[in-house]
Design a protein around this motif. Sequence first.
Motif: not given
Length: 149
Positions: A21-27, A72-82, A96-105
Amino acid sequence: MSSGVDVECAVTIDRARDEVAAFASDPDNATRWYENIRSVEWETPPPLRVGSRLAFVASFLGRRLAYTYEVRELDPSRRFVMSTAQGPFPMETTYLWEDSPDGGTRMTLRNRGEPSGFSKVAAPLMAAAMRRANNKDLAALKELLEAGA
């Protein structure tokens, strides 16, 4: 019948949700994983927050596009809307970012908008091209982050 475009793609990345989330949401990282984005400039001072404005220059279907997104929305590590209301194709982009069952995202990238004018006629073509581009961009993001970017 709606002439809108609504494209949603997802990828699972073998990295922690906070890191993805930190990497992807960084413009400032957008040109590293979005093939069609040529540049991003801050119109408001960092850090990223609701109300931040970012000027993007992109190339899509052979055309140069310049537009300004507003966060428009910024919920770090969960949701980012522009979104942008400019031009013939107003667009909203959601991450949108969610934990995956294998420990990834699991990251979901959604673009939706209501084209007008010629863009309205071309909406099905645009949706297909956006889906291809989004899947390619998510694959690039996965490769970058799993390689340790």
